[in-house]
Every structure is written in C-alpha cells, then in structure tokens.
Scaffold this active site. Structure first.
Site, PDB file in Angstrom:
ATOM      1  N   HIS A 201       0.832  -1.202   0.000  1.00  0.00           N
ATOM      2  CA  HIS A 201       0.000   0.000   0.000  1.00  0.00           C
ATOM      3  C   HIS A 201       0.869   1.257   0.000  1.00  0.00           C
ATOM      4  CE1 HIS A 201      -3.626   2.392   1.377  1.00  0.00           C
ATOM      5  NE2 HIS A 201      -2.649   3.178   1.820  1.00  0.00           N
ATOM      6  N   GLU A 202       1.828   1.311   0.913  1.00  0.00           N
ATOM      7  CA  GLU A 202       2.652   2.512   1.024  1.00  0.00           C
ATOM      8  C   GLU A 202       3.563   2.679  -0.186  1.00  0.00           C
ATOM      9  OE1 GLU A 202       1.768   4.595   3.054  1.00  0.00           O
ATOM     10  OE2 GLU A 202       0.644   3.368   4.460  1.00  0.00           O
ATOM     11  N   HIS A 205       1.797   4.540  -2.833  1.00  0.00           N
ATOM     12  CA  HIS A 205       1.918   5.998  -2.681  1.00  0.00           C
ATOM     13  C   HIS A 205       3.279   6.480  -3.175  1.00  0.00           C
ATOM     14  CE1 HIS A 205      -1.856   6.418  -0.687  1.00  0.00           C
ATOM     15  NE2 HIS A 205      -1.484   5.912   0.472  1.00  0.00           N
TER      16      HIS A 205
END
Length: 279
Positions: A201-202, A205
C-alpha cells in the site's frame, strides 16, 4: 512513477486517516487544492514524456522499473517485540510485494538490510518528528530508483505506515521512502495486518498512486485513474458489496491494495493504477 512536489501535511494526514482495529492504516492524505496542483503538473509532464521530451523527466518524473530496496530495521532491543525482525521476514516481504505487483512493470530487488538499535527512533519516528528526520538523515541511501524502507514501532500512535510521494524527491531526497510498522510484515504479530500488504500500500503511494477513496469523503473520482469506481470513504474489514457512492457506477474497491481493508481482503491493483505508476 513520473511525478513532482509532496504537499501532504501532518495535520491533514492525522485528521483524515481512519483507524480500524485500533490501527490507522495509512498516514497519507492530500487536500483538493494540493491534488489539483499535482495533477496539473502531472498532465504537463506526462504529455512531454509521451512526446519524447525526456529532458523534463529527471527533474519532475523519475522513471522507476527495477526498484532497488534498502531495508532499515530500527529496533529498541534484540527481541522480536523490540523490532528485531529477521532477515528472512524482510526477504518474505519483498517476495510478497512482487506477487502483489504482478502484472506491473516493476520488479523489487532487495539490495541491503541494515540494523540500528535506537529506542528513540523505534518508538517515536513518524511523520514530522525530529526522530524521523534524524533517522532518515543518518540512514537514507541512493537516488529516486532506490526504495528506502524503515520498519519501526510507532509507539506514540497506532499507525501501520506512511510514505513520501514521488514528486517530493527533488525537493527533499533524504526524506524519500516508506515507513512501516515492524509487525506488519508477513507472519508478523499485528492481527489482520500481517501479510505484508501495508508495504505494498505505502509503496503504491511512493509510486504516485492515491487512495481509491476520496480523502475528503466525497464521491468525486479523485484518484486519477479511470478503472476504480468513485468511493467516498475507506473500507474496513472486508465489507462485501459496499457501495459508498450508489449514484455512480461500480461497487467500492474493497479488494484494492490502495483501500484500507484488512490484509486478507486485499488482492488487486487495477491496470489504470499500474499505468499511473509507470507514466
């Protein structure tokens, strides 16, 4: 991904990131004005890239394909509860992330693991703190093609992770990277969040992809990709048939890595998200 300047402020991130099971999934958020500025610049630079004007790309949109990973284990002791995850847990994390990004043009390669025993960093390194600044200043390695991962304890808040945006690199390259809770690695001790999907997920980003939901809780389709339905709020657990924007086509993307669902619920990126990462 090919991008530019990080705008998310700590106060906004804290206000908009939503908790579940006593954890906040992610510390990243962005205001409408900040997003508009990013997207305007992104459109200009993407057009230049498609036209073959590569002279712009190293400045604002660094290309990433093979991503070299340097993993910084921050621990307060040599015990597992003190953050001392094994080298094997790190390798399993990279294997899992390559599985999660299957179908993209990205391949994550682990270059190095280092360990630092520093209780202050382990407990209090988080976005905007002096401990985070000191930690990254001391340990950050490489250029925009190197993903620096820091595993910490987040003892001052119940956070799973956060990341810098790719458009921030040229402004503060030492800050670049991803910070995750040490126990969110595969087989870790954080219930429902221990399959390594916080890292994926990170890293999304870090590659320039927003949340699939609007950080400002509207049904505006704000993630910059066409194949994720409008979604006004994050998902928690694994809420089958959730539809936060019933007046618009499609159900919420509860299985997407860029939602807030539990790890067992997450299993996909979309083609549009992959395209945004590589553009």
């Amino acid at each position: 991904m090919l991008f530019f300047a990080f705008f998310a402020l700590t106060a906004i991130a804290s206000a908009l990131a939503a908790p579940f099971a006593n954890y906040t999934r992610c510390g990243n958020a962005i205001s409408p004005g900040e997003r508009d500025a990013v997207e305007a610049k992104f459109a200009i630079d993407s057009a230049a890239a498609l036209a073959g004007d590569d002279s712009r790309i190293p400045i604002t949109l660094p290309r990433r394909r093979t991503v070299h990973v340097v993993w910084h284990i921050i621990q307060e002791s040599n015990s597992l509860s003190g953050g001392a995850i094994s080298d094997d847990a790190v390798r399993q994390s990279i294997t899992a992330m390559n599985q999660h990004y299957k179908g993209s043009t990205f391949n994550f390669v682990l270059d190095k693991i280092d360990r630092t025993t520093n209780a202050d960093w382990f407990r209090y390194a988080t976005r905007g703190t002096a401990q985070q600044t000191a930690m990254k200043k001391a340990l950050h390695t490489g250029d925009a093609k190197v993903l620096n991962v820091y595993s910490v304890g987040f003892k001052s808040e119940s956070l799973l992770g956060y990341a810098t945006w790719p458009w921030d690199f040229s402004g503060n390259n030492a800050d670049d990277g991803v910070v995750i809770l040490y126990s969110s690695v595969p087989g870790g001790s954080t219930p429902q969040f221990n399959q390594g999907k916080t890292l994926s997920h990170e890293t999304g980003h870090w590659l320039g992809v927003y949340h699939v939901f609007d950080d400002n809780y509207t049904c505006n389709d704000t993630d910059g990709v066409a194949d994720t339905p409008a979604q006004s709020q994050p998902s928690f657990g694994c809420p089958t048939n959730k539809d936060s924007c019933p007046s618009k086509p499609g159900l919420d993307s509860i299985h997407n890595y860029m939602d807030y669902s539990d790890d067992p619920c997450m299993n996909t990126f979309t083609a549009g998200q992959f395209e945004r990462m590589k553009t």
